[in-house]
Scaffold this motif. Structure first.
Motif, mmCIF file in Angstrom:
data_model
loop_
_atom_site.group_PDB
_atom_site.id
_atom_site.type_symbol
_atom_site.label_atom_id
_atom_site.label_comp_id
_atom_site.label_asym_id
_atom_site.label_seq_id
_atom_site.Cartn_x
_atom_site.Cartn_y
_atom_site.Cartn_z
ATOM 1 N N ALA A 5 0.830 -1.214 0.000
ATOM 2 C CA ALA A 5 0.000 0.000 0.000
ATOM 3 C C ALA A 5 0.859 1.256 0.000
ATOM 4 O O ALA A 5 0.524 2.261 -0.644
ATOM 5 C CB ALA A 5 -0.933 -0.006 1.204
ATOM 6 N N LEU A 6 1.989 1.212 0.711
ATOM 7 C CA LEU A 6 2.863 2.383 0.782
ATOM 8 C C LEU A 6 3.450 2.741 -0.577
ATOM 9 O O LEU A 6 3.800 3.893 -0.824
ATOM 10 C CB LEU A 6 3.993 2.134 1.788
ATOM 11 C CG LEU A 6 3.566 2.001 3.256
ATOM 12 C CD1 LEU A 6 4.781 1.720 4.132
ATOM 13 C CD2 LEU A 6 2.840 3.248 3.735
ATOM 14 N N LEU A 7 3.553 1.756 -1.477
ATOM 15 C CA LEU A 7 4.071 2.045 -2.819
ATOM 16 C C LEU A 7 3.188 3.052 -3.564
ATOM 17 O O LEU A 7 3.650 3.795 -4.417
ATOM 18 C CB LEU A 7 4.174 0.745 -3.638
ATOM 19 C CG LEU A 7 5.215 -0.277 -3.157
ATOM 20 C CD1 LEU A 7 5.108 -1.548 -3.981
ATOM 21 C CD2 LEU A 7 6.624 0.310 -3.267
ATOM 22 N N GLY A 8 1.921 3.069 -3.196
ATOM 23 C CA GLY A 8 0.990 3.990 -3.865
ATOM 24 C C GLY A 8 1.154 5.435 -3.451
ATOM 25 O O GLY A 8 0.530 6.331 -4.031
ATOM 26 N N ASP A 16 -4.071 2.182 -9.582
ATOM 27 C CA ASP A 16 -4.467 1.118 -8.656
ATOM 28 C C ASP A 16 -3.707 1.235 -7.335
ATOM 29 O O ASP A 16 -4.284 1.098 -6.246
ATOM 30 C CB ASP A 16 -4.222 -0.259 -9.287
ATOM 31 C CG ASP A 16 -5.191 -0.527 -10.430
ATOM 32 O OD1 ASP A 16 -6.248 0.136 -10.467
ATOM 33 O OD2 ASP A 16 -4.890 -1.375 -11.283
ATOM 34 N N PHE A 17 -2.383 1.451 -7.433
ATOM 35 C CA PHE A 17 -1.574 1.584 -6.220
ATOM 36 C C PHE A 17 -1.996 2.826 -5.426
ATOM 37 O O PHE A 17 -2.056 2.806 -4.191
ATOM 38 C CB PHE A 17 -0.084 1.668 -6.573
ATOM 39 C CG PHE A 17 0.561 0.299 -6.743
ATOM 40 C CD1 PHE A 17 0.794 -0.512 -5.649
ATOM 41 C CD2 PHE A 17 0.927 -0.158 -8.005
ATOM 42 C CE1 PHE A 17 1.391 -1.763 -5.801
ATOM 43 C CE2 PHE A 17 1.503 -1.401 -8.165
ATOM 44 C CZ PHE A 17 1.744 -2.218 -7.063
ATOM 45 N N ARG A 18 -2.282 3.940 -6.143
ATOM 46 C CA ARG A 18 -2.685 5.153 -5.438
ATOM 47 C C ARG A 18 -4.015 4.940 -4.710
ATOM 48 O O ARG A 18 -4.213 5.417 -3.589
ATOM 49 C CB ARG A 18 -2.794 6.327 -6.418
ATOM 50 C CG ARG A 18 -1.457 6.824 -6.936
ATOM 51 C CD ARG A 18 -1.576 8.249 -7.493
ATOM 52 N NE ARG A 18 -2.529 8.355 -8.573
ATOM 53 C CZ ARG A 18 -2.242 8.150 -9.856
ATOM 54 N NH1 ARG A 18 -1.002 7.798 -10.204
ATOM 55 N NH2 ARG A 18 -3.163 8.283 -10.788
ATOM 56 N N GLN A 19 -4.915 4.209 -5.360
ATOM 57 C CA GLN A 19 -6.204 3.926 -4.733
ATOM 58 C C GLN A 19 -6.020 3.054 -3.498
ATOM 59 O O GLN A 19 -6.681 3.261 -2.464
ATOM 60 C CB GLN A 19 -7.121 3.232 -5.754
ATOM 61 C CG GLN A 19 -8.563 3.072 -5.281
ATOM 62 C CD GLN A 19 -9.240 4.412 -5.011
ATOM 63 O OE1 GLN A 19 -9.013 5.378 -5.726
ATOM 64 N NE2 GLN A 19 -10.063 4.474 -3.970
ATOM 65 N N ARG A 20 -5.111 2.115 -3.591
ATOM 66 C CA ARG A 20 -4.845 1.233 -2.445
ATOM 67 C C ARG A 20 -4.250 2.026 -1.279
ATOM 68 O O ARG A 20 -4.599 1.806 -0.114
ATOM 69 C CB ARG A 20 -3.905 0.111 -2.874
ATOM 70 C CG ARG A 20 -3.607 -0.892 -1.755
ATOM 71 C CD ARG A 20 -2.869 -2.075 -2.288
ATOM 72 N NE ARG A 20 -2.491 -2.989 -1.204
ATOM 73 C CZ ARG A 20 -1.853 -4.148 -1.400
ATOM 74 N NH1 ARG A 20 -1.553 -4.531 -2.634
ATOM 75 N NH2 ARG A 20 -1.531 -4.912 -0.368
ATOM 76 N N LEU A 22 -4.714 5.193 -0.654
ATOM 77 C CA LEU A 22 -5.782 6.012 -0.073
ATOM 78 C C LEU A 22 -6.666 5.186 0.859
ATOM 79 O O LEU A 22 -7.024 5.627 1.950
ATOM 80 C CB LEU A 22 -6.626 6.628 -1.207
ATOM 81 C CG LEU A 22 -7.726 7.599 -0.797
ATOM 82 C CD1 LEU A 22 -7.137 8.806 -0.087
ATOM 83 C CD2 LEU A 22 -8.537 8.035 -2.011
ATOM 84 N N ALA A 23 -6.991 3.979 0.423
ATOM 85 C CA ALA A 23 -7.814 3.094 1.250
ATOM 86 C C ALA A 23 -7.080 2.718 2.537
ATOM 87 O O ALA A 23 -7.678 2.632 3.624
ATOM 88 C CB ALA A 23 -8.185 1.838 0.453
ATOM 89 N N TYR A 24 -5.754 2.534 2.422
ATOM 90 C CA TYR A 24 -4.943 2.175 3.583
ATOM 91 C C TYR A 24 -4.929 3.318 4.609
ATOM 92 O O TYR A 24 -5.021 3.098 5.814
ATOM 93 C CB TYR A 24 -3.529 1.843 3.130
ATOM 94 C CG TYR A 24 -2.619 1.360 4.240
ATOM 95 C CD1 TYR A 24 -3.004 0.344 5.112
ATOM 96 C CD2 TYR A 24 -1.356 1.919 4.414
ATOM 97 C CE1 TYR A 24 -2.165 -0.106 6.119
ATOM 98 C CE2 TYR A 24 -0.506 1.486 5.418
ATOM 99 C CZ TYR A 24 -0.922 0.471 6.275
ATOM 100 O OH TYR A 24 -0.093 0.040 7.271
ATOM 101 N N ILE A 30 -9.003 4.945 11.360
ATOM 102 C CA ILE A 30 -9.983 4.400 12.291
ATOM 103 C C ILE A 30 -9.371 3.332 13.204
ATOM 104 O O ILE A 30 -10.016 2.853 14.141
ATOM 105 C CB ILE A 30 -11.200 3.812 11.535
ATOM 106 C CG1 ILE A 30 -10.754 2.665 10.615
ATOM 107 C CG2 ILE A 30 -11.900 4.895 10.736
ATOM 108 C CD1 ILE A 30 -11.917 1.967 9.923
ATOM 109 N N SER A 31 -8.116 2.976 12.943
ATOM 110 C CA SER A 31 -7.443 1.968 13.764
ATOM 111 C C SER A 31 -7.076 2.554 15.126
ATOM 112 O O SER A 31 -6.799 3.746 15.270
ATOM 113 C CB SER A 31 -6.183 1.487 13.039
ATOM 114 O OG SER A 31 -5.395 0.681 13.892
ATOM 115 N N GLN A 32 -7.067 1.698 16.163
ATOM 116 C CA GLN A 32 -6.771 2.152 17.520
ATOM 117 C C GLN A 32 -5.290 2.409 17.743
ATOM 118 O O GLN A 32 -4.901 3.279 18.517
ATOM 119 C CB GLN A 32 -7.267 1.097 18.531
ATOM 120 C CG GLN A 32 -8.782 0.963 18.583
ATOM 121 C CD GLN A 32 -9.456 2.224 19.073
ATOM 122 O OE1 GLN A 32 -8.967 2.899 19.971
ATOM 123 N NE2 GLN A 32 -10.590 2.573 18.444
#
Length: 894
Positions: A5-8, A16-20, A22-24, A30-32
């Motif tokens: 994901a960091l490659l994006g 595709d990588f940029r979208q991944r 962003l999703a990451y 939202i992670s604790q």
């Protein structure tokens, strides 16, 4: 962390990588505990990629901004330690982080400051200072953090909407002022002292910080001898002085007691003036002057604010001292106001406006105040400087007029009268400015047209007095072209003056006609005065005193004489002479032209040398042009007949038209004759018609695209004006004209020849415009009466124009023609086969055209073409429905 994901995060990564990535990021938000992973990555310098480091700061920023209260005290302590650890690492980093990372880190520090300073981290700034010390990279980050903190607390570009936010920010500033501001100020002084000679970038950053914080901290910490002296020393260092200017501006802009503010500004001005910074004439750094102009504006407005407060408080003695301080800055203010650079002049307008507002409040102006207004009206030590000043003179007058038109009028009047009293011994620059001031009053003090010498009595009297001085002083004889032109421009601008005092007309006319005007040695002056003379005569055409002054026969020698012939025509037509006398005068004016034309045409036919041919053709064109200009005095055939001048213009036609058969220099000669024919269609109307067939025949021989393009408007004018009167002529010349057009359009041309392509495009537009004129003038029979083969060819060219050529202007015209033809021929009386043509070609064209890739609906002309396309379909529908209903009725009756 998800390495894939960091490659994006790389800007060059695919979608595709940029979208991944962003999703990451959304997942981490939202992670604790995701922020801890990012904090560890920053503290331990796990990643070297700049975009990953920036990403980590973003995750921590989100945690602090939206979820910080959810963290335990241990976790909050970890956030603080992480940032300090990262900061410590920067001291050892041989290469500083990229600017965008440093800025993001500063924002995160500032967010943490706002969150924790009042409770858990009161030593925020001291901890940072202990880490960075005087390390350049550390100082850079420290200054960026300070600017980020200021942005969070007071920056007006940041919207703090809630009341709670406002209360917290106020409490934060109060606490800082009590606990750490003196230490911060001391750190700034140390940074400025240590880096002013070695690191200009850090010094400028520090000056920016000082300027930002000075608005809300104790001014005495900055406005003291050691700080001010250092700032003033920076004003003499080229790489520092712009930021130093801005810093001083913020100091001056600080709210404070009016007496103290006056003292502060005056002390700054004294030092700046001693350093030579008020001598801006030699300064060529416009960027610095723009900042300096802003500083002067700030000082001036600060003094004016102090003066206003003192007057309101009744402290008139202190107010008078402040007013004197203001007056001392006016000369500098006006120098900056008239600078050619807009940034410099616009930065000082506030001071100028406020100063004039003060003058408006004062019931009686002192000599010094009057001089302050007038001094720049005659500015200019040398000619070069004067030229630059002159460009800004209008701005100064407009500003003066906005605040005090009475003051402006009085000032201009004094300057004008003083200058013209002794014009013989005065430099041309001063005379020109004096006259120009009078000229520009018309715009600075606008009134309804022609009302300068009526309405406001005081204003009318002042203008009338100055105009009388202008035309009686003899200044029109001054031996300098700029003064001469300014004189005549002003005379024409205030032509209504001569309705009030007509006794001055003869003297002004003599100035126009002798060596001062139309016989001036300078071609440039002659050209401009010829135009001005034409305007002057037209404006005074109802004055009998003017009638017999100029009815001579001008000698043609250049374009300047066009105005002279037009003027002569106006004088003849508007005179009180009888029609017989007007006819004689007009013939006396035009006969020499006709005789000269015949001689020149004979010489052209015999000329062998091409340069000689061109010169003769040019003279012929001028002669026709002069005759055309005399007709400008007539509005229509009625006025020509009333003046008895029809015959002389018909003689001109007889004289000029044979030139169309001359095979030499056709383009030049045809251009002049076409223009004359356009004028005669207006002035002679149907009397010109017998000349049109022969003229058209000659102009259609050996045509180029440009010839046809310029000939078609003449035919359009005739068609639209005379309609059925010229139907036989149009039917006769219709196909010869179209064959000439088609022949030019079908000529092969180089694909890369843009000029040839444009000429063909314009000719094609002219062709369709001609067909539109014919159909729109109710003369579709001109097309219908042609051979069936030719009618079909014309119709197919219209279809082609509507569909195949990527020219929305031509397409729009073609659909207008098709719609008109459907309206005229779509019934039972239309040409044989037209109904089939409608369904086989016109209807498909209405769908094919919008489907073309070149049909760009983002283009306004294309939208208009589409609209006409829709109108065509609607016309077809309505016409055919009516026809079907008619047929049904006929069948029923049978």
């Amino acid at each position: 962390m998800d390495e894939q994901a960091l490659l994006g995060l790389n800007p060059n990564a695919d979608a595709d990588f940029r979208q991944r990535a962003l999703a990451y990021f959304e997942q981490l938000k939202i992670s604790q505990d995701a922020w801890q992973v990012c904090a560890e990555a920053l503290a331990q310098r796990i990643y070297s990629d700049d975009h990953i480091k920036f990403f980590c700061f973003q995750v921590i920023e989100h945690q602090i901004k939206f979820k910080y209260s959810e963290l335990t005290e241990v976790q909050q302590q970890l956030v603080r330690e992480t940032l300090v650890t990262w900061l410590q690492a920067q001291m050892l980093n041989p290469q500083p982080e990229k600017t965008f990372i440093r800025n993001k880190a500063a924002q995160v520090f500032a967010l943490l400051f706002v969150t924790e300073y009042l409770t858990k981290w009161p030593k925020f700034f001291f901890d940072i200072l202990s880490v960075v010390d005087l390390n350049p990279q550390g100082v850079d980050l420290y200054l960026r953090i300070l600017m980020a903190v200021d942005a969070e607390l007071v920056d007006r570009d940041v919207v703090h909407t809630s009341e709670a936010s406002y209360v917290i920010n106020t409490l934060l500033k109060d606490t800082m002022r009590e606990q750490c501001i003196p230490s911060l100020v001391e750190s700034w002084y140390q940074i400025l002292q240590n880096y002013q000679c070695t690191n200009a970038e850090l010094t400028c950053q520090c000056l920016e910080v000082v300027g930002a914080y000075v608005s809300w901290i104790d001014l005495s910490l900055i406005a003291n001898e050691r700080f001010i002296n250092m700032l003033l020393s920076h004003m003499s260092v080229e790489v520092l002085r712009e930021e130093a200017c801005d810093c001083l501006f913020e100091i001056v802009n600080k709210g404070m007691d009016p007496i103290d503010k006056t003292k502060l500004v005056e002390s700054l001005c004294q030092v700046l003036q001693s350093a030579g910074l008020f001598s801006i004439v030699q300064e060529d750094d416009v960027d610095f002057l723009a900042r300096f102009s802003k500083l002067v504006n700030g000082m001036g407005q600060a003094l004016i604010t102090s003066w206003t407060k003192l007057v309101k408080n009744g402290d008139m003695k202190s107010a008078q001292d402040t007013l004197q301080a203001i007056e001392a800055k006016v000369a500098l203010m006006l120098q900056l106001l008239i600078h050619e650079d807009d940034d410099i002049s616009s930065n000082i307008i506030g001071f100028c406006y406020d100063y004039l507002h003060i003058l408006k409040q004062l019931s009686l102006l002192s000599d010094q105040q009057k001089a302050n207004v007038e001094v720049r009206l005659v500015e200019g030590e040398d000619e070069a400087m004067f030229v630059e000043y002159r460009k800004q003179l209008k701005l100064l007058l407009d500003r003066l007029a906005q605040v005090s038109p009475e003051l402006l009028l009085a000032s201009v009047r004094r300057v004008f009268n003083t200058t013209l009293q002794n014009w013989q011994a005065t430099r041309f620059m001063e005379i020109e400015v004096a006259i120009r001031l009078l000229y520009m009053l018309a715009e600075a003090l606008p009134v309804s047209h022609g009302a300068h010498f009526s309405g406001d009595i005081s204003k009318a009297s002042a203008l009338q007095d100055m105009m009388r001085t202008l035309v009686t002083s003899g200044v029109s004889a001054y031996q300098h072209t700029s003064v001469t032109l300014e004189f005549f421009e002003t005379v024409v601008r205030y032509e209504k003056f001569f309705a009030v005092e007509p006794q001055h007309i003869p003297n002004v006319l003599m100035a126009f006609l002798d060596h001062r005007g139309l016989r001036h040695t300078s071609p440039k002056v002659r050209s401009r005065i010829a135009y001005l003379f034409s305007r002057f005569v037209k404006s005074l055409k109802n004055m009998e005193r003017l009638r017999s002054t100029m009815l001579s026969k001008p000698k043609p020698y250049s374009d300047d004489q066009l105005f002279i012939y037009e003027t002569a025509g106006v004088l003849i037509v508007n005179s009180e002479y009888s029609a017989e006398r007007k006819q004689v005068l007009m013939r006396n004016l035009l006969t020499p032209l006709m005789e000269k034309f015949k001689v020149l045409l004979g010489k052209l036919v015999m000329a062998q040398d091409e340069d000689r041919q061109m010169a003769l053709a040019d003279c012929l064109n001028h002669a026709v042009g002069f005759a055309s200009r005399t007709s400008k005095a007539f509005s229509n055939k009625q006025t020509v007949k009333q003046c008895g001048c029809s015959e002389v213009y018909l003689d001109c036609l007889q004289t000029f038209l044979p030139a169309l058969s001359c095979p030499l220099q056709k383009e030049v000669i045809r251009s002049g004759v076409r223009t004359f024919l356009h004028r005669m269609i207006i002035c002679l109307e149907e009397e010109v018609l017998p000349f049109i067939p022969s003229a058209s025949e000659h102009m259609l021989k050996d045509c180029e695209a440009k010839d046809l393009q310029e000939f078609i408007p003449l035919i359009n004018q005739i068609t639209a004006k005379f309609k059925t009167q010229v139907s036989p002529f149009l039917q006769q010349m219709f196909m010869p004209l179209l064959h000439a057009i088609f022949e030019v359009l079908l000529r092969p041309a180089d694909e890369n020849d843009q000029s040839a392509a444009l000429e063909k495009q314009m000719l094609r537009r002219s062709y369709f415009a001609f067909l539109q004129t014919v159909t729109g003038s109710g003369m579709s029979e001109v097309i219908a009466n042609q051979d069936a083969e030719n009618v079909e060819r014309v119709l197919f060219t219209i279809i082609q124009g509507a569909v195949d050529y990527p020219d929305p202007i031509a397409q729009k015209t073609c659909f207008i023609i098709l719609s008109k033809l459907v309206e005229l021929w779509g019934g039972k009386d239309g040409p044989v086969g037209f109904a089939d043509f409608v369904y086989k070609h016109i209807v498909p064209a209405c769908f094919l055209a919008p489907l073309k890739q070149t049909f760009d609906l983002a283009d306004a002309q294309t939208v208009l073409a589409l609209s006409e396309c829709a109108v065509t379909l609607k016309t077809i529908h309505l016409k055919r429905v009516r026809l079907v209903k008619l047929c049904v009725k006929l069948n029923a009756s049978l």
